[in-house]
Write an enzyme that holds these catalytic residues in place. Structure first.
Site, PDB file in Angstrom:
ATOM      1  CD  GLU A  50     -25.199  21.583 -21.323  1.00 40.80           C
ATOM      2  OE1 GLU A  50     -25.229  21.127 -20.155  1.00 40.80           O
ATOM      3  OE2 GLU A  50     -24.381  21.192 -22.171  1.00 40.80           O
ATOM      4  CG  PHE A 112     -22.060  10.110 -29.767  1.00 40.19           C
ATOM      5  CD1 PHE A 112     -22.026   9.474 -28.527  1.00 40.19           C
ATOM      6  CD2 PHE A 112     -21.413  11.330 -29.907  1.00 40.19           C
ATOM      7  CE1 PHE A 112     -21.360  10.040 -27.453  1.00 40.19           C
ATOM      8  CE2 PHE A 112     -20.734  11.895 -28.830  1.00 40.19           C
ATOM      9  CZ  PHE A 112     -20.711  11.250 -27.607  1.00 40.19           C
ATOM     10  CD  GLN A 113     -22.804  14.213 -27.341  1.00 44.37           C
ATOM     11  OE1 GLN A 113     -22.579  15.067 -28.179  1.00 44.37           O
ATOM     12  NE2 GLN A 113     -22.309  14.261 -26.112  1.00 44.37           N
ATOM     13  CE  LYS A 162     -20.519  18.809 -36.716  1.00 47.55           C
ATOM     14  NZ  LYS A 162     -19.551  18.059 -35.925  1.00 47.55           N
ATOM     15  CG  MET A 478     -41.354  25.020   1.714  1.00 47.91           C
ATOM     16  SD  MET A 478     -42.164  26.099   2.925  1.00 47.91           S
ATOM     17  CE  MET A 478     -42.081  27.682   2.094  1.00 47.91           C
TER      18      MET A 478
HETATM   19  C1  LIG Z   1     -35.316  20.892  -8.195  1.00 50.31           C
HETATM   20  C2  LIG Z   1     -36.198  20.782  -7.009  1.00 50.31           C
HETATM   21  N1  LIG Z   1     -36.174  19.664  -6.237  1.00 50.31           N
HETATM   22  C3  LIG Z   1     -36.968  19.575  -5.147  1.00 50.31           C
HETATM   23  C4  LIG Z   1     -37.814  20.589  -4.806  1.00 50.31           C
HETATM   24  C5  LIG Z   1     -38.716  20.459  -3.576  1.00 50.31           C
HETATM   25  N2  LIG Z   1     -38.374  21.472  -2.573  1.00 50.31           N
HETATM   26  C6  LIG Z   1     -39.080  22.612  -2.426  1.00 50.31           C
HETATM   27  S1  LIG Z   1     -38.479  23.615  -1.255  1.00 50.31           S
HETATM   28  C7  LIG Z   1     -37.257  22.530  -0.860  1.00 50.31           C
HETATM   29  C8  LIG Z   1     -36.253  22.840   0.197  1.00 50.31           C
HETATM   30  C9  LIG Z   1     -35.364  23.965  -0.177  1.00 50.31           C
HETATM   31  O1  LIG Z   1     -34.307  24.031   0.757  1.00 50.31           O
HETATM   32  P1  LIG Z   1     -33.330  25.258   0.788  1.00 50.31           P
HETATM   33  O2  LIG Z   1     -32.878  25.624  -0.558  1.00 50.31           O
HETATM   34  O3  LIG Z   1     -32.266  24.980   1.786  1.00 50.31           O
HETATM   35  O4  LIG Z   1     -34.248  26.456   1.265  1.00 50.31           O
HETATM   36  P2  LIG Z   1     -35.022  26.715   2.648  1.00 50.31           P
HETATM   37  O5  LIG Z   1     -36.411  26.192   2.475  1.00 50.31           O
HETATM   38  O6  LIG Z   1     -34.278  26.039   3.741  1.00 50.31           O
HETATM   39  O7  LIG Z   1     -35.016  28.191   2.764  1.00 50.31           O
HETATM   40  C10 LIG Z   1     -37.347  21.391  -1.668  1.00 50.31           C
HETATM   41  C11 LIG Z   1     -36.456  20.234  -1.569  1.00 50.31           C
HETATM   42  C12 LIG Z   1     -37.816  21.722  -5.644  1.00 50.31           C
HETATM   43  N3  LIG Z   1     -38.632  22.760  -5.426  1.00 50.31           N
HETATM   44  N4  LIG Z   1     -36.988  21.806  -6.718  1.00 50.31           N
END
Ligand SMILES: Cc1ncc(C[n+]2csc(CCOP(=O)(O)OP(=O)(O)O)c2C)c(N)n1
Lengths: 569, 163
Positions: A50, A112-113, A162, A478
């Site tokens: 979803e 439920f749900q 529902k 990052m």
């Molecule tokens: C759902 C979610 N969880 C955690 C984060 C924290 N976060 C920001 S950037 C990042 C790393 C992203 O890694 P990747 O997709 O491999 O991209 P890269 O930075 O290596 O290009 C994380 C964990 C986030 N933004 N969103």
């Protein structure tokens, strides 16, 4: 004639000219799915989670000027959708989410749900409704669409028990809605606009700062016209990319945490800042105290009064629909005899060119390992700068924003506000459905893409020929960058071990997979991918694992304390 | 600074939670909040007392206005207004305290609305400061329980909050 609630839902969607609904069935929406089955005007796109339904509806909305629609079941259907809804809310995306709910008699019984959908979503929607009577259903859906798209747009949720979808009543779809409690301002105050125009013309060091509001308000043409009339420098935020053409010489690049040196320096040092549909976000202005330490004058145009003077005090606030306000500004500029101070402006441009001379976006073009910046530059070339590009969150997102020169609005889609990893692939599905045949690229990371990777299956079912550009650095890049810069190189849980072979994974889903390891192969791979008009091509680019995103304003510091390259460390 | 914000809101299910949710989500302070339907039952009127800097209060009123169900918002404390709060206070009233409590209640224009051999319930209305002062005027050891409504407020003269 009496219609059931479920029939009414479908009729309302037809009245709203909705062509695509992104969703996932379940117990409490079975009547609605039954009605979907019996008609062919509204096409349902079955996702695999979803969250993806909502992101896809979001991508659909961002790339068009339509309201995106998602349909989910009660309980886990709704909780899965919440991330998508919050993503749309933070970026003011017009959307209607229809959710099933347990029958009215079961509400509050821990059925439920059952979840308190209205309660759970309340802080991340523009508004929500629980429909307790079938008689209220049509008018509520009408209100939902009206609220979603008017004023400052946003997601609106309608929770439908529902039994309500089974009960019958006469169908009457209201032509118009008026709500005494909701009257969004449209036209800006002419006197304020006059003041702003005078201030703009008196500026010695003007700067135009453009946000996502200009994209969402479909005002990019007028913004561009005004900026060109004035000859002023212009910067776009991450959300505003494409509002002012990136290839124009008056464009000084994106500003903010990973903005260009010239954009940040000019924003900091200008004497009149013209903020259009932007909200002085913390990732944009850095430390607000530092930002406000400069005695500049600020004009702020925004549709949301609550955005004005929220983080930064402004001198000339203008509340209104950005397009209408710009129209009036242009009209006043065309009729006044006043002109900008040519000498001051030329001195200011000279200063900006000096900053530009720093060439902050350079990177090693002779590298034997693929540089991510190079991939994005090639992507731009191969697509003629005209693709729709979605992204996730991380370094790849910033590189896409920095190196793909967006000349048109609604071409760049990313979760700027919530920063949701997992947004890229499903939102690209929404874009592709809205623009069949158009080139759509999802620039992603190996961390992000795995958050909604199951959607490759949806892409197969609906024949969506997206191009996935995976900048694979084997790191949560990052996170790794911050750990390198601010946490003493302690790479806590930011290494991605045991990655799948993405090319094979794509093939397993029935798509085309490619692995690209040499800089010399980048362009060829991209060309081949975009020539395969009917295939989803998943390109796994093995990039330099330790490349960082520069420039970088350190969190909590002022816009001018930028790290330009690893040599600055 | 203490501000008294008054608003009209559609009398719909969940309206109160939208307002209280806004305050908690944005970490705004609520000193008191009162709400009840107006003479037009489709509308409720709320009085919220909050403490914050001018900037925060400005944001609060803007954010309240942004709620779809909110029809009108005013900051009553910007100009002449009247505040009233109701307090019910149950005291131990025996022996010589009985007379003294009656006397104090009269001075504060309170009314004794329930009496037993050993207790009184006194009803007091007024600005919050007056109710606070009552605590100081009597022997605190006699207080059995108190309940206060939080204030409701209204503008003076021509200041009218109406649809
Ligand atoms: C759902 C979610 N969880 C955690 C984060 C924290 N976060 C920001 S950037 C990042 C790393 C992203 O890694 P990747 O997709 O491999 O991209 P890269 O930075 O290596 O290009 C994380 C964990 C986030 N933004 N969103």
């Amino acid at each position: 004639m009496l219609l059931t609630g479920a029939e009414i839902v479908i009729r309302c969607l037809q009245e709203e000219k909705v062509e695509h609904v992104f969703g996932y069935p379940g117990g409490s929406v079975l009547y609605i799915y039954d009605e979907l089955f019996k008609q062919d005007k509204v096409r349902h796109v079955l996702v695999r989670h979803e969250q993806a339904a909502v992101h896809a509806a979001d991508g659909y909305a961002r790339s068009t000027d339509k309201v995106g629609v998602a349909l989910v079941t009660s309980g886990p259907g709704v909780t899965n959708a919440v991330t998508g809804i919050a993503t749309a809310y933070m970026d003011s995306i017009p959307m209607v989410v229809l959710s099933g709910q347990v029958p009215t008699a079961a509400i509050g019984m821990d059925a439920f749900q059952e979840v308190d959908t209205v309660g759970i979503t309340r802080p991340c929607v523009k508004h929500n409704f629980l429909v307790k009577n079938v008689e209220d259903l049509a008018a509520t859906i009408k209100k939902a669409f009206y609220l979603a798209r008017s004023g400052r747009p946003g997601p609106v949720l309608v929770d439908i028990p529902k039994d309500v979808s089974a009960q019958k009543c006469e169908f009457h779809y209201p032509k118009a809605i008026s709500m005494r409690s909701y009257n969004p301002v449209v036209k800006g105050h002419t006197g304020q606009i006059k003041k702003a125009v005078n201030l703009m013309l008196e500026a010695k060091r003007p700067m135009v700062y453009v946000g996502g509001g200009v994209v969402l308000g479909d005002a990019a043409d007028r913004l561009t016209k005004m900026v060109k009339m004035l000859g002023y420098p212009c910067t776009n935020t991450l959300m505003g990319l494409g509002a002012y053409p990136a290839t124009d010489k008056q464009f000084v690049g994106m500003l903010g945490m990973h903005g260009t040196y010239e954009a940040n320096m000019a924003t900091h040092n200008c004497d009149v800042l013209i903020a259009v549909g932007a909200r002085f976000d913390d990732r944009v202005i850095g430390d607000p105290n530092d930002f406000c330490s400069v005695p500049r004058k600020i004009i702020h145009i925004d549709i949301d009064p609550a955005s004005i003077s929220k983080r930064v005090r402004v001198d000339v606030p203008i509340v209104g629909n950005v397009g209408d306000v710009l129209d009036e500004m242009i009209r006043q500029l065309e009729t006044t005899a006043e002109r900008p101070d040519a000498q001051a402006l030329s001195d200011w441009w000279q200063q900006i060119e000096e900053w530009r001379g720093k060439k902050c976006m350079e990177y090693d073009r002779n590298s034997a390992i693929i540089k991510p910046q190079f991939v994005i530059e090639k992507l731009w070339e191969v697509t003629g700068g005209d693709a729709f590009v979605t992204s996730d969150v991380g370094q790849h997102q910033m590189w896409a924003a920095q190196y793909y020169k967006f000349d048109k609005p609604r071409r760049w889609l990313n979760s700027g506000g919530l920063g949701t990893m997992g947004f890229g692939l499903p939102s690209a599905m929404g874009v592709q459905l809205a623009h069949p045949g158009a080139p759509v690229a999802c620039v992603t990371g190996e961390g992000s893409v795995q958050m909604c990777i199951q959607e490759l299956s949806t892409c197969k079912q609906f024949r969506l020929p997206l191009k996935v550009v995976l900048l694979n650095n084997s790191y949560l890049g990052m996170v790794r960058q911050w750990q390198e810069l601010f946490h003493g190189n302690r790479f806590s849980e930011s290494y991605m071990d045991a990655l799948p072979d993405f090319a094979k994974l794509a093939e397993a889903y029935g798509h085309v997979g490619m692995t690209i390891e040499k800089p010399g192969d980048v362009e060829g791979a991209l060309k081949e991918a975009f020539e395969r008009k009917n295939d989803l091509v998943f390109m796994n680019f093995k990039i330099d694992p330790t490349e960082n995103v520069y420039p970088m304003v350190q969190g909590g510091k002022g816009l001018t304390s930028m790290i330009l390259s690893s040599e600055d460390l | 600074m203490r501000h008294v914000i008054s608003l009209l809101i559609e009398n719909e299910a969940g309206a109160l939670s939208r307002v209280s949710g806004l305050f908690s989500a944005r970490a705004y302070n609520i000193e008191s909040l009162t709400v009840a339907p107006t003479e037009d039952p489709s509308l409720s009127r709320m009085t919220i007392v909050s403490i914050g800097s001018e900037d925060i209060i400005e944001q609060i009123t803007k954010q309240l206005n942004k709620l779809i169900d909110v029809v009108k918002v005013v900051d009553l404390s910007e100009a002449g207004h009247i505040e009233r709060e109701l307090m019910l206070i149950k005291v131990r009233a025996t022996g010589k305290d009985r007379e003294e409590l009656k006397r104090m209640s009269d001075i504060f224009r309170g009314r004794i609305i329930d009496a037993t051999d050993s207790t009184y319930v006194i009803e007091l209305t007024g600005a919050s400061g007056k109710l606070d002062a009552f605590f100081d005027a009597i022997d605190r050891a006699l207080i059995l329980e108190t309940v206060r409504t939080g204030i409701c407020g209204i503008g003076r003269g021509d200041r009218i909050l109406k649809v």
